[in-house]
Write a protein that holds these residues in place. Structure first.
Motif, PDB file in Angstrom:
ATOM      1  N   PHE A 463       0.821  -1.209   0.000  1.00 38.55           N
ATOM      2  CA  PHE A 463       0.000   0.000   0.000  1.00 38.55           C
ATOM      3  C   PHE A 463       0.859   1.266   0.000  1.00 38.55           C
ATOM      4  O   PHE A 463       0.425   2.315  -0.440  1.00 38.55           O
ATOM      5  CB  PHE A 463      -0.956   0.014   1.200  1.00 38.55           C
ATOM      6  N   ARG A 464       2.086   1.143   0.487  1.00 38.27           N
ATOM      7  CA  ARG A 464       2.967   2.312   0.495  1.00 38.27           C
ATOM      8  C   ARG A 464       3.619   2.508  -0.860  1.00 38.27           C
ATOM      9  O   ARG A 464       3.700   3.623  -1.384  1.00 38.27           O
ATOM     10  CB  ARG A 464       4.051   2.119   1.560  1.00 38.27           C
ATOM     11  N   ASP A 465       4.104   1.408  -1.450  1.00 39.61           N
ATOM     12  CA  ASP A 465       4.957   1.526  -2.632  1.00 39.61           C
ATOM     13  C   ASP A 465       4.206   1.375  -3.954  1.00 39.61           C
ATOM     14  O   ASP A 465       4.380   2.168  -4.866  1.00 39.61           O
ATOM     15  CB  ASP A 465       6.079   0.469  -2.569  1.00 39.61           C
ATOM     16  N   ASP A 466       3.402   0.334  -4.044  1.00 39.76           N
ATOM     17  CA  ASP A 466       2.818   0.002  -5.350  1.00 39.76           C
ATOM     18  C   ASP A 466       1.412   0.536  -5.545  1.00 39.76           C
ATOM     19  O   ASP A 466       1.030   0.881  -6.651  1.00 39.76           O
ATOM     20  CB  ASP A 466       2.772  -1.527  -5.513  1.00 39.76           C
ATOM     21  N   PHE A 467       0.639   0.555  -4.478  1.00 45.76           N
ATOM     22  CA  PHE A 467      -0.788   0.824  -4.584  1.00 45.76           C
ATOM     23  C   PHE A 467      -1.108   2.223  -5.082  1.00 45.76           C
ATOM     24  O   PHE A 467      -2.014   2.377  -5.914  1.00 45.76           O
ATOM     25  CB  PHE A 467      -1.456   0.547  -3.225  1.00 45.76           C
ATOM     26  N   PRO A 468      -0.422   3.270  -4.583  1.00 47.85           N
ATOM     27  CA  PRO A 468      -0.835   4.624  -5.008  1.00 47.85           C
ATOM     28  C   PRO A 468      -0.845   4.808  -6.528  1.00 47.85           C
ATOM     29  O   PRO A 468      -1.817   5.282  -7.099  1.00 47.85           O
ATOM     30  CB  PRO A 468       0.205   5.538  -4.338  1.00 47.85           C
ATOM     31  N   ALA A 469       0.229   4.399  -7.164  1.00 42.77           N
ATOM     32  CA  ALA A 469       0.288   4.574  -8.617  1.00 42.77           C
ATOM     33  C   ALA A 469      -0.768   3.706  -9.297  1.00 42.77           C
ATOM     34  O   ALA A 469      -1.456   4.137 -10.230  1.00 42.77           O
ATOM     35  CB  ALA A 469       1.674   4.213  -9.125  1.00 42.77           C
ATOM     36  N   ARG A 470      -0.896   2.500  -8.813  1.00 39.33           N
ATOM     37  CA  ARG A 470      -1.833   1.565  -9.426  1.00 39.33           C
ATOM     38  C   ARG A 470      -3.263   2.055  -9.272  1.00 39.33           C
ATOM     39  O   ARG A 470      -4.060   2.001 -10.226  1.00 39.33           O
ATOM     40  CB  ARG A 470      -1.688   0.191  -8.741  1.00 39.33           C
ATOM     41  N   SER A 471      -3.573   2.526  -8.068  1.00 38.72           N
ATOM     42  CA  SER A 471      -4.962   2.952  -7.837  1.00 38.72           C
ATOM     43  C   SER A 471      -5.290   4.173  -8.670  1.00 38.72           C
ATOM     44  O   SER A 471      -6.395   4.317  -9.193  1.00 38.72           O
ATOM     45  CB  SER A 471      -5.199   3.235  -6.349  1.00 38.72           C
ATOM     46  N   ALA A 472      -4.316   5.072  -8.842  1.00 38.90           N
ATOM     47  CA  ALA A 472      -4.571   6.249  -9.679  1.00 38.90           C
ATOM     48  C   ALA A 472      -4.839   5.810 -11.122  1.00 38.90           C
ATOM     49  O   ALA A 472      -5.688   6.369 -11.815  1.00 38.90           O
ATOM     50  CB  ALA A 472      -3.371   7.190  -9.613  1.00 38.90           C
ATOM     51  N   LEU A 473      -4.116   4.783 -11.529  1.00 33.07           N
ATOM     52  CA  LEU A 473      -4.233   4.304 -12.905  1.00 33.07           C
ATOM     53  C   LEU A 473      -5.601   3.697 -13.183  1.00 33.07           C
ATOM     54  O   LEU A 473      -6.191   3.904 -14.249  1.00 33.07           O
ATOM     55  CB  LEU A 473      -3.160   3.214 -13.113  1.00 33.07           C
ATOM     56  N   ILE A 474      -6.084   2.939 -12.194  1.00 34.09           N
ATOM     57  CA  ILE A 474      -7.335   2.230 -12.481  1.00 34.09           C
ATOM     58  C   ILE A 474      -8.562   3.058 -12.157  1.00 34.09           C
ATOM     59  O   ILE A 474      -9.641   2.784 -12.662  1.00 34.09           O
ATOM     60  CB  ILE A 474      -7.425   0.885 -11.737  1.00 34.09           C
ATOM     61  N   GLN A 475      -8.424   4.067 -11.315  1.00 36.43           N
ATOM     62  CA  GLN A 475      -9.614   4.855 -10.956  1.00 36.43           C
ATOM     63  C   GLN A 475     -10.238   5.502 -12.175  1.00 36.43           C
ATOM     64  O   GLN A 475     -11.456   5.673 -12.252  1.00 36.43           O
ATOM     65  CB  GLN A 475      -9.259   5.919  -9.919  1.00 36.43           C
ATOM     66  N   VAL A 476      -9.407   5.841 -13.139  1.00 37.62           N
ATOM     67  CA  VAL A 476      -9.968   6.460 -14.343  1.00 37.62           C
ATOM     68  C   VAL A 476     -10.776   5.442 -15.141  1.00 37.62           C
ATOM     69  O   VAL A 476     -11.561   5.807 -16.017  1.00 37.62           O
ATOM     70  CB  VAL A 476      -8.857   7.066 -15.226  1.00 37.62           C
ATOM     71  N   ARG A 477     -10.568   4.167 -14.846  1.00 33.55           N
ATOM     72  CA  ARG A 477     -11.290   3.140 -15.578  1.00 33.55           C
ATOM     73  C   ARG A 477     -12.529   2.631 -14.825  1.00 33.55           C
ATOM     74  O   ARG A 477     -13.222   1.745 -15.299  1.00 33.55           O
ATOM     75  CB  ARG A 477     -10.348   1.955 -15.853  1.00 33.55           C
ATOM     76  N   ALA A 488     -14.458   4.408  -0.676  1.00 34.06           N
ATOM     77  CA  ALA A 488     -14.971   4.219   0.691  1.00 34.06           C
ATOM     78  C   ALA A 488     -14.366   2.987   1.354  1.00 34.06           C
ATOM     79  O   ALA A 488     -14.103   2.973   2.548  1.00 34.06           O
ATOM     80  CB  ALA A 488     -16.485   4.103   0.653  1.00 34.06           C
ATOM     81  N   CYS A 489     -14.172   1.938   0.582  1.00 35.91           N
ATOM     82  CA  CYS A 489     -13.833   0.659   1.194  1.00 35.91           C
ATOM     83  C   CYS A 489     -12.349   0.303   1.143  1.00 35.91           C
ATOM     84  O   CYS A 489     -11.891  -0.523   1.923  1.00 35.91           O
ATOM     85  CB  CYS A 489     -14.625  -0.469   0.540  1.00 35.91           C
ATOM     86  N   LEU A 490     -11.613   0.899   0.231  1.00 37.48           N
ATOM     87  CA  LEU A 490     -10.184   0.604   0.161  1.00 37.48           C
ATOM     88  C   LEU A 490      -9.359   1.828   0.543  1.00 37.48           C
ATOM     89  O   LEU A 490      -8.542   1.786   1.454  1.00 37.48           O
ATOM     90  CB  LEU A 490      -9.817   0.121  -1.252  1.00 37.48           C
ATOM     91  N   LEU A 491      -9.578   2.924  -0.163  1.00 35.78           N
ATOM     92  CA  LEU A 491      -8.786   4.111   0.129  1.00 35.78           C
ATOM     93  C   LEU A 491      -9.183   4.735   1.458  1.00 35.78           C
ATOM     94  O   LEU A 491      -8.332   5.204   2.213  1.00 35.78           O
ATOM     95  CB  LEU A 491      -8.953   5.149  -0.978  1.00 35.78           C
ATOM     96  N   THR A 529     -19.284  -7.058  -4.831  1.00 31.57           N
ATOM     97  CA  THR A 529     -19.209  -7.282  -6.281  1.00 31.57           C
ATOM     98  C   THR A 529     -18.443  -6.143  -6.941  1.00 31.57           C
ATOM     99  O   THR A 529     -17.571  -6.374  -7.786  1.00 31.57           O
ATOM    100  CB  THR A 529     -20.628  -7.373  -6.885  1.00 31.57           C
ATOM    101  N   ARG A 530     -18.756  -4.932  -6.560  1.00 32.95           N
ATOM    102  CA  ARG A 530     -18.066  -3.772  -7.136  1.00 32.95           C
ATOM    103  C   ARG A 530     -16.575  -3.820  -6.810  1.00 32.95           C
ATOM    104  O   ARG A 530     -15.723  -3.468  -7.628  1.00 32.95           O
ATOM    105  CB  ARG A 530     -18.654  -2.476  -6.571  1.00 32.95           C
ATOM    106  N   GLN A 531     -16.285  -4.266  -5.595  1.00 35.96           N
ATOM    107  CA  GLN A 531     -14.875  -4.335  -5.198  1.00 35.96           C
ATOM    108  C   GLN A 531     -14.139  -5.365  -6.035  1.00 35.96           C
ATOM    109  O   GLN A 531     -12.985  -5.160  -6.435  1.00 35.96           O
ATOM    110  CB  GLN A 531     -14.766  -4.691  -3.703  1.00 35.96           C
TER     111      GLN A 531
ATOM    112  N   LEU B 275      -7.864  -5.499   6.908  1.00 31.00           N
ATOM    113  CA  LEU B 275      -9.124  -5.716   6.204  1.00 31.00           C
ATOM    114  C   LEU B 275      -9.072  -5.285   4.744  1.00 31.00           C
ATOM    115  O   LEU B 275      -9.561  -6.006   3.898  1.00 31.00           O
ATOM    116  CB  LEU B 275     -10.266  -5.027   6.951  1.00 31.00           C
ATOM    117  N   PRO B 276      -8.498  -4.135   4.432  1.00 29.59           N
ATOM    118  CA  PRO B 276      -8.429  -3.841   3.000  1.00 29.59           C
ATOM    119  C   PRO B 276      -7.668  -4.926   2.256  1.00 29.59           C
ATOM    120  O   PRO B 276      -8.061  -5.323   1.168  1.00 29.59           O
ATOM    121  CB  PRO B 276      -7.679  -2.511   2.951  1.00 29.59           C
ATOM    122  N   ALA B 277      -6.582  -5.388   2.852  1.00 26.51           N
ATOM    123  CA  ALA B 277      -5.800  -6.407   2.166  1.00 26.51           C
ATOM    124  C   ALA B 277      -6.611  -7.691   2.032  1.00 26.51           C
ATOM    125  O   ALA B 277      -6.596  -8.345   0.986  1.00 26.51           O
ATOM    126  CB  ALA B 277      -4.511  -6.689   2.933  1.00 26.51           C
TER     127      ALA B 277
END
Lengths: 585, 324
Positions: A463-477, A488-491, A529-531, B275-277
């Motif tokens: 979540f520190r190293d890989d997730f920020p870039a990845r989440s920014a990338l997929i949020q647009v999709r 709400a549930c992950l970030l 399901t959305r997650q 939990l997120p993980a």
């Protein structure tokens, strides 16, 4: 000399007469000042307050009125509102106190010391005036802010008894699977307050141990001591710790004050698991000598400190030891004069040794560790227990492929499961020998707890190293619904964990705690399901962090399966491929 | 010349006496201690030399240093180390005593106690097994067959093993006729392998088919019951959803079902990093699983002390949580 004295005494008498006149005017509900004063002051709303104030304070307020015409003028401006029931007595008094120059109405070193304990900083400019005014006018002040209330009562020699505080106090308790909960405790249910000391640990940061407080919470206010001591699941630990507001500890920040510190609360069993099982450390619990009344009062003061404290953390000079020491001197006034506690301790082990020698604590109860363990005051490192369990399991197996506990834990869960499934004789023994089965279960539970620790580390790195870039990338999709749930549930939970804890000026009541974030039910079927849809986009097998996280989760899941299978008495043990295998009969 | 020689000898003697060494074959060991180690007894090569801190003259070479400090009647802290010292050297050792360990006497006492307890446990197990077997427990009967066949805890007796084998078969037959699936499976295995009965493949097949049919019927019923239980469990566990996620829709049916005095006040009910993980991989997908994880974690925390220190407070708390 005789010539000077009458002039001085005349002036003094004049001042005293004037102040008394003002005070009497106020008490009589008079709408006017004596002719000598310029502005008109109407103080009918203050009458009961001033009547109830301790004499030292009443005199100080009167003196303040006499020498502070500007303040009186301000009050006069407000008087119309007061007479009409508008601006309350608190605001009026605050103005009076803030404008007064008499030393009795100024903050002193004692006030600064109290504020330093619960804020870690110097007091704000108007804090004294605001607090004193509330102390005089707000019936709930003493119970909501007991630390300051005690200070004011002592400073102004209040002779009337402090108001009885009833009702529960809240603590914000964090635990792994329950998240952050607010737990309400009735101080009458706290049978003992103890100093908790965890011995030396494996990490650099824990080589001097850790020190905190433990609240022995009973099932009910009139429970027996035995029931209270055994009610471990409700006992709480309160300890000063750094708030690591990022996904990984930065030692430089810890050394130089880059983190905030709070008086965190956790479940005792979580602390026991972390120390005695997670790190194989001994844990000591030293009862403080406290009668019922002072102990209940101390619980309230601890609650205030828990919600209020907001200082900086420094590994050497503002750590769990120094902050606890400072707090104890406020919570236990006699601690300041106690010979054993007079020193300034930087290390948890040294401070604990001093507390054991102090008459403020029941050090004699730790003289015999065996008895202390029976009494719930000493908790052995569980390392020898697990090593004995490993020996018992090894002795029971036909062909054990491990020699030590470390080797057992090093094997992956599928390998351990296969070993169980293929040793039919051992499987039969597990069915008939409860002691052996518990030993085997202990080892698998320890393996599971270790896999949880590894998973948390892998998750933090991911979540520190890989997730920020990845989440920014997929949020647009993501579409709007997916994005709402993703946030709400992950970030959301991650961001919330990293934010400073909300602070309160005193013990919050149920109304002042804000309600639940009204957003999304993350565990509802549609949200899941959305997650999953979002997760399909998140997956990235090229990322080392993702692969580590996936491997960690797989390990965790398989360890969990091993534990679940062994927990069900006489159930078939899982086969190497996950299918059932009957133990041999 | 004579005077300078005398001076040289005097200087040498002064130096050696300053270091406390009588000869170059000896060395000085300076043993220092922290607060916890102070007062520990110090042994050099098995001989008591005094209490820490102290300075000790030793013969040059490898010396074995052992220090002990009593904690209570059964515990002591012990430090041991082999130290190489050169002749004429002054070596400093910082003594840091480790965590307490059992004394030899206490260890032996515990071992004897453990052996006695193991023997008592075995006797108790055997007694209970016999009682259960006499009452018709099939597992107990099989256990006696195993023990008498192998001589495990009892005197080896093929005759007794056969007696219990026959009783186990009879009991199994009875239970299989009453619909016990495990008994049916067991009978099928017996007739297939000739274990306690005459081998008969066709009879084995009959019992296998009966077991399969019974299993199918059981699964259908379990599915219906599980669906009902899941619905009830989700309603009962609504509070977990509140506190683990901190998020709920006040317009939802779930929220409306919560009594107003139980509606959550936790505002920072953020889940921890786990939990997120975990949700990432759908490991925890229902509130009931979160309950299970928490219960599992609690049991895991209480078990080691319950197992090894049954009279400790943690063990008592464990017994309380199990309702014992």
């Amino acid at each position: 000399m005789i010539a000077r004295a009458p002039r001085f005494s005349l002036l003094f008498s004049a001042l005293t007469r004037r102040s008394l006149a003002l005070l009497l005017a106020a008490l009589a509900g008079s709408n006017s000042l004596p002719a000598a004063a310029a502005p008109q002051v109407s103080l009918p709303a203050l009458r009961p307050t001033l009547e109830a104030a301790p004499p030292l304070l009443r005199n100080a307020l009167a003196a303040g009125l006499a020498v502070a015409p500007a303040a009186a003028a301000t009050i006069a401006d407000d008087s119309a509102g007061v007479a009409d029931g508008g601006p309350d007595a608190t605001r009026t008094l605050r103005t009076l106190i803030a404008g007064a120059r008499t030393p009795a109405l100024q903050p002193d070193t004692g006030f600064a010391a109290v504020v330093a304990v619960f804020s870690g900083t110097a007091p704000a400019a108007d804090l004294f005036a605001t607090s004193l005014a509330s102390f005089l006018t707000d019936p709930a002040f003493s119970c909501r802010q007991p630390l300051l209330a005690d200070y004011f009562r002592q400073r102004y020699a209040a002779s009337s008894p402090a108001p009885a505080c009833t009702g529960e106090v809240p603590f914000q308790v964090a635990s792994l699977y329950d998240g952050m909960q607010v737990v309400w405790i009735d101080p009458r249910r706290v049978r003992s307050i103890q100093v908790l000391f965890a011995g030396k640990g494996p990490a650099v940061a824990s080589r001097f141990g850790h020190i905190a407080l433990r609240l022995v919470v009973c099932p009910g206010a009139d429970s027996t001591t035995a029931d209270c001591d055994a009610n471990l699941r409700e006992h709480l630990v309160l300890g000063f710790q750094a708030h690591i507001n990022e996904l990984g500890l930065d030692m430089l920040k810890a050394l130089t004050g880059g983190y905030r510190a709070y008086l965190f609360s956790s479940r005792f069993l979580d602390a026991y698991q972390d120390y005695a099982i997670g790190e194989f450390r001994e844990v000591y619990s030293l009862p403080l000598r406290l009668e019922d009344g002072p102990r209940e009062h101390m619980v309230r003061k601890l609650a205030e400190l828990h919600w209020r404290y907001n200082g900086g953390y420094r590994f050497f000079t503002r750590n769990c030891t120094t902050l606890l020491q400072q707090a104890l001197r406020l919570l236990l006034p006699e601690a300041g004069s106690d010979r054993a506690l007079r020193g300034h301790y930087l290390r948890p082990d040294h401070f604990f040794a001093a507390l054991r020698r102090s008459p403020l604590a029941e050090g004699e109860r730790l003289l015999s560790l065996e008895q202390a363990e029976r009494d719930g005051l000493f908790f052995s490192s569980t390392q020898p227990f697990y090593e004995q369990a490993a020996e018992a399991v090894r002795a029971g197996m036909q062909q054990p492929d491990f020699r030590t506990l470390a080797e057992y834990l090093h094997r992956d869960p599928l390998h351990r499961r296969r070993a169980l499934a293929t040793d039919a004789v051992f499987g039969a023994r597990l069915v008939s020998d409860v002691h052996l089965r518990d030993a085997q279960l202990m080892l698998e539970e320890l393996a599971f707890l270790r896999s949880e620790q590894r998973l948390k580390r892998a998750a933090a790195r991911y979540f520190r190293d890989d997730f920020p870039a990845r989440s920014a990338l997929i949020q647009v999709r993501l579409d709007a619904a997916q994005q709402r749930i993703f946030n709400a549930c992950l970030l959301g939970p991650i961001a919330q964990m990293l934010q400073p804890l909300p602070r309160h000026d005193g013990i919050p009541d149920r109304d002042s705690l804000p309600g639940v974030n009204i957003a999304v039910d993350c565990l509802a079927a549609t949200a899941l399901t959305r997650q999953h849809e979002a997760l399909a986009l998140l997956r990235d097998d090229r990322s080392a962090g993702w692969r580590d996280l996936a491997a960690g989760l797989s390990d965790w899941k398989e360890s969990l399966r091993n534990v679940e299978a062994l927990r069900t008495p006489a159930a078939p043990l899982p086969g190497a491929d996950g299918g059932g295998v009957q133990p041999a009969k | 010349m004579r005077l300078s020689k005398f001076r040289g000898v005097a200087v040498a003697l002064a130096l050696s006496s300053a270091s406390g060494l009588a000869s170059a074959e000896e060395a000085l060991l300076r043993i220092r201690c922290d607060d916890f180690s102070e007062g520990a007894q110090v042994f050099i090569n098995g001989t008591l030399k005094g209490e820490c801190p102290l300075n000790v003259q030793v013969v040059a070479g490898t010396v074995h240093l052992r220090a002990r400090k009593s904690v209570d009647a059964d515990h002591e802290r012990v430090f041991e180390q082999d130290i190489l010292v050169g002749g004429g050297m002054l070596k400093s050792i910082d003594l840091v005593l480790p965590a307490p360990q059992l004394t030899e006497r206490a260890r032996q006492a515990r071992q004897l106690t453990a052996q006695r307890q193991a023997a008592e446990a075995l006797a108790r197990t055997l007694r209970e097994t016999r009682e259960k077997a006499a009452a018709g427990d099939p597992r107990a009967m099989e256990e006696l067959v195993r023990r008498y066949s192998a001589g495990d805890g009892v005197e080896k007796s093929p005759a007794q093993a056969q007696v219990w084998r026959m009783k186990a078969v009879a009991s199994e037959q009875q239970r299989a006729d009453a619909g016990d699936i495990d008994a049916m499976d067991s009978l099928a295995a017996r007739y297939a392998g000739g274990n306690g009965v005459k081998a008969d493949a066709s009879v084995a097949g009959v019992w296998r088919d009966k077991a399969a049919a019974a299993r199918q019927a059981q699964a259908a019923q379990a599915q219906a019951e599980a669906a009902q239980q899941e619905r009830e469990r989700q309603l009962k566990n609504i509070s977990f959803v509140e506190f683990t996620t901190g998020t709920i829709n006040p317009d939802s049916q779930q929220w409306q079902q919560i009594p107003s005095e139980r509606r959550p006040l936790a505002y920072t009910s953020s889940s921890t990093l786990m939990l997120p993980a975990a949700i990432l991989f759908d490991v925890i997908s229902t509130p009931s699983k979160i309950t299970k994880m928490r219960d599992l974690q609690r049991e895991a925390a209480l078990r080691p002390a319950s197992w090894a220190r049954p009279d400790s407070m943690v063990a008592k708390a464990g017994a309380l949580s199990r309702g014992e």
